[in-house]
Scaffold this motif. Sequence first.
Motif, PDB file in Angstrom:
ATOM      1  N   GLU A   1       0.848  -1.185   0.000  1.00  0.00           N
ATOM      2  CA  GLU A   1       0.000   0.000   0.000  1.00  0.00           C
ATOM      3  C   GLU A   1       0.886   1.239   0.000  1.00  0.00           C
ATOM      4  OE1 GLU A   1      -2.367  -0.110   3.525  1.00  0.00           O
ATOM      5  OE2 GLU A   1      -0.710   0.423   4.844  1.00  0.00           O
ATOM      6  N   SER A   2       0.283   2.420  -0.068  1.00  0.00           N
ATOM      7  CA  SER A   2       1.038   3.650  -0.097  1.00  0.00           C
ATOM      8  C   SER A   2       1.497   4.032   1.309  1.00  0.00           C
ATOM      9  CB  SER A   2       0.198   4.773  -0.708  1.00  0.00           C
ATOM     10  OG  SER A   2       0.984   5.928  -0.901  1.00  0.00           O
ATOM     11  N   CYS A   3       2.277   5.113   1.399  1.00  0.00           N
ATOM     12  CA  CYS A   3       2.759   5.587   2.693  1.00  0.00           C
ATOM     13  C   CYS A   3       2.820   7.110   2.665  1.00  0.00           C
ATOM     14  CB  CYS A   3       4.123   4.988   3.017  1.00  0.00           C
ATOM     15  SG  CYS A   3       5.432   5.477   1.881  1.00  0.00           S
ATOM     16  N   LYS A   4       2.987   7.704   3.830  1.00  0.00           N
ATOM     17  CA  LYS A   4       2.969   9.168   3.935  1.00  0.00           C
ATOM     18  C   LYS A   4       4.128   9.806   3.181  1.00  0.00           C
ATOM     19  CE  LYS A   4       0.480   9.354   8.342  1.00  0.00           C
ATOM     20  NZ  LYS A   4       0.517   9.778   9.759  1.00  0.00           N
ATOM     21  N   ALA A   5       5.304   9.178   3.263  1.00  0.00           N
ATOM     22  CA  ALA A   5       6.469   9.741   2.570  1.00  0.00           C
ATOM     23  C   ALA A   5       6.250   9.804   1.066  1.00  0.00           C
ATOM     24  CB  ALA A   5       7.711   8.925   2.906  1.00  0.00           C
ATOM     25  N   ALA A   6       5.608   8.785   0.521  1.00  0.00           N
ATOM     26  CA  ALA A   6       5.348   8.758  -0.920  1.00  0.00           C
ATOM     27  C   ALA A   6       4.307   9.790  -1.322  1.00  0.00           C
ATOM     28  CB  ALA A   6       4.890   7.363  -1.340  1.00  0.00           C
ATOM     29  N   SER A   7       3.405  10.108  -0.392  1.00  0.00           N
ATOM     30  CA  SER A   7       2.301  11.022  -0.715  1.00  0.00           C
ATOM     31  C   SER A   7       2.787  12.445  -0.979  1.00  0.00           C
ATOM     32  CB  SER A   7       1.275  11.025   0.427  1.00  0.00           C
ATOM     33  OG  SER A   7       1.834  11.603   1.595  1.00  0.00           O
TER      34      SER A   7
END
Length: 345
Positions: A261-267
């Motif tokens: 899944e995605s993560c905050k750093a990638a966002s």
Amino acid sequence: MQIFGDPSAIPIVIVERVLNTPQRSLSYNSYMKNLDLKDSIPSRIDVSSEDGKKPSSATTAKKVRDLKIVVFVHGFQGHHLDLRLVRNQWLLLDPKIEFLMSEANEEKTSGDFREMGLRLAQEVISFLKKKMDKAAKYGRLGDIKLSFVGHSIGNVIIRTAIADTVMEPYLGYLHTYLSLSGPHLGYLYSSNSLFNSGLWVLKKFKGTQCIHQLTFTDDPDICNTFFYKLCKQKTLENFKNIILLSSPQDGYVPYHSARIESCKAASVDNSKKGKAFLEMLNSCLDQLRAPTTEDRVFLRSDVNFDTSAYGKNLNSFIGRAAHIEFLESDIFARFIMWSFPNLFK
């Protein structure tokens, strides 16, 4: 109490049962909001017979013998018996399985993932052929189910093996995939500074090729890295059941990577790295959404271990304790496997 022991000491297991598999991520900060969560396992796994097999015809000349093989793959610098506790629970649940505790990469987990994947694929094919020949001697060979269980980078080795061309004739046999804290999206966004320092040392002084591949430093162009290409290959869509186990306490494998899944750093990353990560994520999710003649079961499960048992030591400080707890405790496996027995038969 007999199954799970003292309730105050057992881990908390949170299961997200996803029947309609995840939609594509339109932004980096997607998390689970696009998932269609249901309350029950699909009817495909509601079986009429006790052992989950189709009843054979009374007019069949030879007895039909189904073959169920489970392959267990250890992680970095691991031992082939690392996953024995999970194996034991699977055997209790289904004594008819044939199991392979992979030894092909024991003491060889520092090299190239492609080489490790090929060794595993050859080991699995050899084992599968031997069991197929043996089963055919005693009756007509029926269904063949090939399942995998991996811990840590053992999951990367499994997916690399499946992507190898030598495994292509056997992809139709793939059944259940149980991932224990596997870095499916690599270490592109790892927040554990101490662990990252350890990875740097392994790359700088040990020349550990698999660490370069895990951290996307094996090529200057991220789109030419091993992990980027692995995520583009169809390694998940042939499985009927996929169970991803993760732990927010695990500092060795990024939480989002174990859960795909995605993560905050990638966002907040609009660089080429962020775009490549989104492509990798969506490639994996697309495999889970791929058309299939049967419903595909996809579970994400968080395991929260009893941290009071760790005490204050180096393992708990660097986040290794929870990572190893997947090997040293089988209570979480009992919960998952006995709660959803049809996924493991």
